[in-house]
Design a protein around this motif. Sequence first.
Motif, short mmCIF file in Angstrom:
data_model
loop_
_atom_site.label_atom_id
_atom_site.label_comp_id
_atom_site.label_asym_id
_atom_site.label_seq_id
_atom_site.Cartn_x
_atom_site.Cartn_y
_atom_site.Cartn_z
N ALA A 80 0.87 -1.19 0.00
CA ALA A 80 0.00 0.00 0.00
C ALA A 80 0.90 1.23 0.00
O ALA A 80 1.81 1.35 0.84
CB ALA A 80 -0.91 0.01 1.21
N MET A 82 0.95 5.32 0.10
CA MET A 82 0.19 6.52 0.42
C MET A 82 0.93 7.72 -0.15
O MET A 82 2.13 7.87 0.08
CB MET A 82 0.05 6.64 1.94
CG MET A 82 -0.69 5.46 2.55
SD MET A 82 -0.62 5.44 4.36
CE MET A 82 1.01 4.75 4.64
N ILE A 96 -4.96 3.30 7.26
CA ILE A 96 -4.43 2.42 6.21
C ILE A 96 -3.25 1.61 6.74
O ILE A 96 -3.18 0.39 6.56
CB ILE A 96 -4.02 3.25 4.97
CG1 ILE A 96 -5.26 3.87 4.33
CG2 ILE A 96 -3.25 2.39 3.97
CD1 ILE A 96 -4.96 4.95 3.30
N ALA A 97 -2.32 2.28 7.42
CA ALA A 97 -1.13 1.59 7.93
C ALA A 97 -1.49 0.54 8.97
O ALA A 97 -0.90 -0.54 8.99
CB ALA A 97 -0.16 2.60 8.52
N CYS A 100 -2.87 -2.45 7.19
CA CYS A 100 -1.78 -3.14 6.50
C CYS A 100 -0.92 -3.93 7.49
O CYS A 100 -0.52 -5.06 7.22
CB CYS A 100 -0.90 -2.16 5.74
SG CYS A 100 -1.70 -1.47 4.28
N SER A 101 -0.65 -3.32 8.63
CA SER A 101 0.16 -3.99 9.65
C SER A 101 -0.49 -5.28 10.13
O SER A 101 0.17 -6.30 10.29
CB SER A 101 0.38 -3.04 10.82
OG SER A 101 1.13 -3.67 11.83
N THR A 107 3.99 -1.03 3.64
CA THR A 107 3.47 0.31 3.39
C THR A 107 4.63 1.22 2.98
O THR A 107 5.76 1.04 3.40
CB THR A 107 2.81 0.91 4.64
OG1 THR A 107 3.75 0.89 5.72
CG2 THR A 107 1.57 0.16 5.02
N TYR A 128 3.78 5.77 10.20
CA TYR A 128 2.90 4.82 9.52
C TYR A 128 3.46 4.22 8.24
O TYR A 128 2.91 3.25 7.73
CB TYR A 128 1.56 5.48 9.22
CG TYR A 128 0.95 6.09 10.44
CD1 TYR A 128 0.55 5.28 11.51
CD2 TYR A 128 0.81 7.46 10.57
CE1 TYR A 128 0.02 5.83 12.66
CE2 TYR A 128 0.27 8.01 11.71
CZ TYR A 128 -0.12 7.20 12.75
OH TYR A 128 -0.65 7.75 13.88
N ALA A 129 4.51 4.77 7.70
CA ALA A 129 5.06 4.27 6.44
C ALA A 129 6.43 3.66 6.72
O ALA A 129 7.32 4.33 7.23
CB ALA A 129 5.18 5.40 5.43
#
Length: 150
Positions: A80, A82, A96-97, A100-101, A107, A128-129
């Motif tokens: 993913a 962003m 989102i993160a 995904c985690s 990410t 988050y990334a």
Amino acid sequence: MTTPIRPILGNACAQAATAREARFRIDREIAGRSALIVALDAAAAEVVDRVAERSWGAARFFRSPSEVRLGEELADADVAIMIGTADADAGAAATIASACSERGIMTAGLILGDRDDVSAATAALRPYARNLLITEDEDDVAAVLTALRA
């Protein structure tokens, strides 16, 4: 007596020096990833629109986090990505993160703009990334997608 060790050059694995070695080269295209690309703000949505016009494999592009049904879209996603600018929505990035985690999906974050202008967005996305790129060049978005085989 042992044979002296020869150093391996950085480009040695990319070159087949003999016909015998060339037999082991992979000449067909490697299948791409299933990538989810999400714009985190309106300016990023414009970039996503332009990048989405190019030829991609299984990449899916979204202009806004509100368009994404995370449960469905992440079911077969490998990565993913962003994309944001100075106005990036940190809350959407966190959502989102986190999703995904839970699923073990990589990410990445790309922030477009001058470093001084995007410092708040950078701080918001950094937790988050797993991979974060800050750039002023919109073409870097396509380069990252290509590198990730999107």
